[in-house]
Structure formats: C-alpha cells, structure tokens
Design an enzyme around this catalytic site. Structure first.
Site, PDB file in Angstrom:
ATOM      1  N   ASP A 175      26.601  65.651  57.223  1.00 34.88           N
ATOM      2  CA  ASP A 175      25.756  66.195  58.113  1.00 34.88           C
ATOM      3  C   ASP A 175      25.978  67.373  58.998  1.00 34.88           C
ATOM      4  O   ASP A 175      25.319  67.666  59.775  1.00 34.88           O
ATOM      5  CB  ASP A 175      25.666  64.959  59.487  1.00 34.88           C
ATOM      6  CG  ASP A 175      25.539  63.731  58.744  1.00 34.88           C
ATOM      7  OD1 ASP A 175      24.620  63.291  57.930  1.00 34.88           O
ATOM      8  OD2 ASP A 175      26.228  62.599  59.267  1.00 34.88           O
ATOM      9  N   LYS A 217      23.695  70.998  55.290  1.00 40.50           N
ATOM     10  CA  LYS A 217      23.849  71.588  53.948  1.00 40.50           C
ATOM     11  C   LYS A 217      22.645  72.084  53.718  1.00 40.50           C
ATOM     12  O   LYS A 217      22.437  72.952  52.773  1.00 40.50           O
ATOM     13  CB  LYS A 217      24.776  70.738  53.337  1.00 40.50           C
ATOM     14  CG  LYS A 217      26.169  70.619  53.381  1.00 40.50           C
ATOM     15  CD  LYS A 217      26.976  69.863  52.468  1.00 40.50           C
ATOM     16  CE  LYS A 217      26.436  68.270  52.792  1.00 40.50           C
ATOM     17  NZ  LYS A 217      26.797  67.744  54.177  1.00 40.50           N
ATOM     18  N   GLY A 259      20.951  62.583  52.994  1.00 40.58           N
ATOM     19  CA  GLY A 259      19.653  62.690  53.398  1.00 40.58           C
ATOM     20  C   GLY A 259      19.689  64.171  53.932  1.00 40.58           C
ATOM     21  O   GLY A 259      20.221  64.561  54.734  1.00 40.58           O
ATOM     22  N   HIS A 260      18.491  64.902  53.603  1.00 42.58           N
ATOM     23  CA  HIS A 260      18.233  66.048  54.351  1.00 42.58           C
ATOM     24  C   HIS A 260      16.557  65.969  54.720  1.00 42.58           C
ATOM     25  O   HIS A 260      15.789  65.710  53.836  1.00 42.58           O
ATOM     26  CB  HIS A 260      18.687  67.131  53.910  1.00 42.58           C
ATOM     27  CG  HIS A 260      18.547  67.336  52.372  1.00 42.58           C
ATOM     28  ND1 HIS A 260      19.365  67.053  51.489  1.00 42.58           N
ATOM     29  CD2 HIS A 260      17.312  67.629  51.740  1.00 42.58           C
ATOM     30  CE1 HIS A 260      18.922  67.150  50.302  1.00 42.58           C
ATOM     31  NE2 HIS A 260      17.482  67.698  50.609  1.00 42.58           N
ATOM     32  N   GLN A 311      27.719  64.746  51.457  1.00 44.79           N
ATOM     33  CA  GLN A 311      28.692  64.451  52.400  1.00 44.79           C
ATOM     34  C   GLN A 311      29.763  65.429  52.917  1.00 44.79           C
ATOM     35  O   GLN A 311      29.242  66.659  52.548  1.00 44.79           O
ATOM     36  CB  GLN A 311      29.407  62.994  51.972  1.00 44.79           C
ATOM     37  CG  GLN A 311      28.593  61.656  51.965  1.00 44.79           C
ATOM     38  CD  GLN A 311      27.728  61.574  50.829  1.00 44.79           C
ATOM     39  OE1 GLN A 311      28.526  61.825  49.720  1.00 44.79           O
ATOM     40  NE2 GLN A 311      26.650  60.960  50.852  1.00 44.79           N
TER      41      GLN A 311
END
Ligand code: IMP
Length: 426
Positions: free
Chosen positions: A13, A16, A40-41, A225
């Site tokens: 988180d 990235k 997730g982004h 991650q």
C-alpha cells in the site's frame, strides 16, 4: 531502457500504482510479477474511479502492452470483471494489449473458501489475509497440483480439472471445517467460459519480456505488496505467499539480473500495515488516527482500516539491501502536514545493543525485544499539495526528505504531495 523494477519498501500500500503510472508513460511493456487480487490500486480513467487488482495500471497508456506474469496467481472471475470494466470505459483490453503468461497459476473459488475457513478457524491467531485464496493457491502451486493459465487452451479438459480441484478442496473443507459451499459443476462451467474467452490472451511471458529487452525496449516490472510481506524476507508468518522483492521480478517474469537497469523502492512518508503481525513504530494514539483519516488509510481490497505509524528508516535500509534499490519514491508527504513534531525511527535498540537493518530472519518473537530509537524533527503547517519542485516545499519538509536520503543512503527521486497525477515532485 532495460528492466525497471518497482517494489514496495514497507508492508504494501505504498502507492506503487502511482509510481508505475509515472514510469509507464515511457515503457513498452508493463509486467506484473507476483501476488494476485489481494493487491489493489485505484485509478482514475475518463473521470471514473476504478479499482484494479490484477491488470497493470499501464493499461491506460496506449503504447504499453501489459503482461500478467508467471509469478502471479489469477482469479479468472476477477480478471474478466476488470477487463469488462475497462472495456466499458473504452480502454482497449484486446489480446494485442493484454497478455497472460501461460505459466501463471489459477486461483479457484474453493481456494478462497479455504483461505476464509482457515482464517476464521485461527480466531485471534489469524494472519488477517485478504481471503482471496492467495495462500492456498500458492500452496497448491508449490505442491505441484495446481492449474495454470496455459491449461485453458483446452477448455473442456480445463473445466474437468477445475471440477476435480474443487472436489479435492471441498473434501478438505468438509473434513476440517465441516462445510463446503462451492459447487464443482457450476464452477467448472464458469471456468469453461473463461477459458474460451481468455485463451487468445495466453502468451509465453518470458519470451515476451526477453524479446522486448533484446529490442532495447523499456520493461516496467510492477511488484505487488511490499518487502515485509515477502514470503522469505518478511515478518513470517504474517506475510503473503509470494516473492514481493526485486528477485521476485526475475523469477516471476523469467529474465536475468543483468537486464535490470533501475530499481525503485516505493515508501510512504510514514508507515502502515494491514493485518496482524509486528509493527515497531505503530501509533495507537490520536496521531495514528489523524494519519489514518488524512491519508484515507483503508484497504483497497478489503476496506479494512490500516494500522499507522511513524516512518521507519530501519525498514527502508533493509529494503535497500534486499532489493538492491537505486532510489526511493516517497508518497503521501502531504498527509504529514500540520503535525507539530515528527518522529522517525533511525535504529532499534535491545539491552544496549543497536541494530540498523530490520532483523526479520529470527522471526516475530525475536523482533519483539527491539525498541525503536527515534529522532525528533520539526513538522510543517503549510499546505504542500501545490508544490511541484523541492524548492517550493517548506524548509521543514525539505529537511525531512534530506534526512531520509542521508539516513538511508539513497536519493528520493519522486515525492507525492497529493492524490492527483500532477501532484508530484520528480
Ligand atoms: P494474503 O496475501 O491475502 O494471504 O494476506 C497476507 C497478508 O498480506 C495480510 O496481512 C494482508 O493484509 C497482507 N496483504 C496482502 N495483500 C496486500 C496488499 O496489497 N497491501 C497490503 N497488505 C496486503
């Protein structure tokens, strides 16, 4: 040119996606190398906000081909849903632009059921996984019994093997947890349809990367991650089940180290973690709450509140060593605005002994004895979200960055000062 690797330098988180977005405009291939839809982004496209879990954010740049590499584990229902969402916004997700390595592994709904059941059974000892079936899928991969994306070339056979896999998982679920609610037949039928649709997307991922590198193109390798969630080098067992580090880019995509031209470690200006496990600089007070609110620190995948704490240089030095970092991209500096005094952990101490690198290898119990040694720095009150150069930052913010550079021994090449694409200093 060559391979640029982007990795998380903390517990995931770190932002990235943001840094990949910055670097993807000059890349011909953007390749995800580990994890699954536990990551997730959030991306903003055509005025819509969407959450991507599997497809690299490079998909927004028309010149970039996007690869889901061999090291990734793929939930096909999730992948197809993301493709549909992107297509609805007019983004090209044809097999010319999106490729799936034939060696990537499949996550079945029954892997998710196993993940959830195992976590529930652990009670207070739970790892706090995302319950996306990541651990069980990688476990089946290591046990050499899992399905791979390449098996989709024969949809009927693939469907039969899906049913077989679900039945095996159901036996385990019933034996250990007393229930099993995934229907092998329904699941097999759905997967036959996914296979028919996705077979044209299959590729030899290592060949694709190798050819791009041989042509002198830029390959952007996107990690999911972060270092301390790495299966080998993180805070085991409070980790994910994949290789989140630079080495994971090489194994997860299938190319050699001499092609790596640049390694970017992404870190937040403070520290967060989701799920259980050690966190030496965690703030359990109002400052922690304030950072969580200001930084909107809630998981993209699960919506869980993230644990928040001070920046930890001991972790960043460890990230520099394990990943061979060339530089640091620091995100969310604006979140710290308005905090009177900032603390930064520059070392850990235990019975008069000092340590400068995160001591992960002896495990969680050994880690518990170490206490952070803090440096205290003045904060700043100014709104920095409009700054576009370092010179436009208040002196205290400039000093914060300069101190990080000197403590870690690496340059900070990107500073995020707000959620917008343009709110960055490069
Ligand atoms: P899993 O990857 O779902 O098995 O979860 C294992 C650990 O990794 C848990 O602590 C999760 O909260 C954490 N984790 C997994 N993916 C992410 C991510 O993308 N960001 C932050 N933490 C993650």
């Amino acid at each position: 040119m060559g391979a640029i690797v982007v990795v998380g330098a903390q517990w995931g988180d770190e932002g990235k996606g943001r840094v990949v977005d910055w670097l993807a405009r000059d890349a011909q291939l953007v390749a995800r190398f580990n994890g699954g839809d536990n990551a997730g982004h959030t991306i903003v496209a055509q005025g819509h906000t969407l959450k991507l879990h599997l497809i690299p954010s490079g998909i927004l740049y028309p010149q970039a081909v996007c690869l889901i590499g061999a090291g990734v584990v793929v939930s096909l229902d999730r992948l197809v849903a993301e493709m549909d969402e992107l297509a609805a916004l007019g983004i090209d997700v044809s097999p010319q632009r999106l490729k799936l390595s034939a060696a990537a592994h499949i996550v079945l709904p029954s892997h998710r059921a196993l993940d959830g059941a195992r976590e529930a059974a652990r009670g207070k000892e739970a790892i706090g996984t995302t319950r996306r079936g990541i651990g069980p899928a990688y476990a089946d991969k290591a046990a050499r019994v899992n399905l791979r994306a390449g098996d989709m070339v024969n949809p009927a056979q693939f469907a039969a093997r899906v049913a077989e896999g679900v039945r095996a998982h159901n036996r385990r679920l019933e034996e250990r947890y007393g229930f099993a609610d995934v229907s092998p037949e329904v699941c097999a039928e759905a997967h036959r349809a996914y296979a028919e649709r996705l077979a044209p997307y299959l590729t030899d991922g290592s060949a694709l990367v190798g050819e791009a590198l041989a042509r002198g193109q830029t390959v952007l390798c996107e990690g999911a991650q972060g270092l301390l969630l790495d299966l080998d080098h993180g805070t085991y067992p409070f980790v994910t089940s994949s290789s989140t580090i630079t080495g994971g880019a090489l194994t997860g995509l299938g190319f050699g180290p001499r092609h790596v031209s640049r390694v970017v470690g992404v870190a937040k200006a403070y520290t967060t973690r989701v799920g259980a496990g050690p966190f030496p600089t965690e703030l359990l007070d109002e400052t922690g709450d304030r950072i969580r609110e200001a930084g909107v620190e809630f998981g993209t995948t699960t919506g869980r509140p993230r644990r928040c704490g001070w920046l930890d240089i001991v972790i960043l030095r460890y990230a520099a060593r394990v990943n061979g970092l060339d530089e640091i991209a620091l995100t969310k500096l604006d979140v710290l605005s308005g905090i009177e005094r900032l603390k930064v952990a520059v070392a850990y101490e235990r019975d008069g002994e000092r340590c400068e690198y995160f001591p992960a290898e002896f495990g969680v119990e050994a880690l518990a004895g170490w206490r952070p040694v803090y440096e205290d720095l003045p904060g700043w009150h100014e709104d920095i979200t409009g700054a576009r150069t370092r010179a436009e930052l208040p002196p205290a913010a400039r000093d914060y960055i300069a101190r990080i550079e000197s403590w870690v021994g690496l340059p900070v090449t990107f500073i995020g000062v707000g959620p917008g694409r343009e709110q960055s200093i490069v």
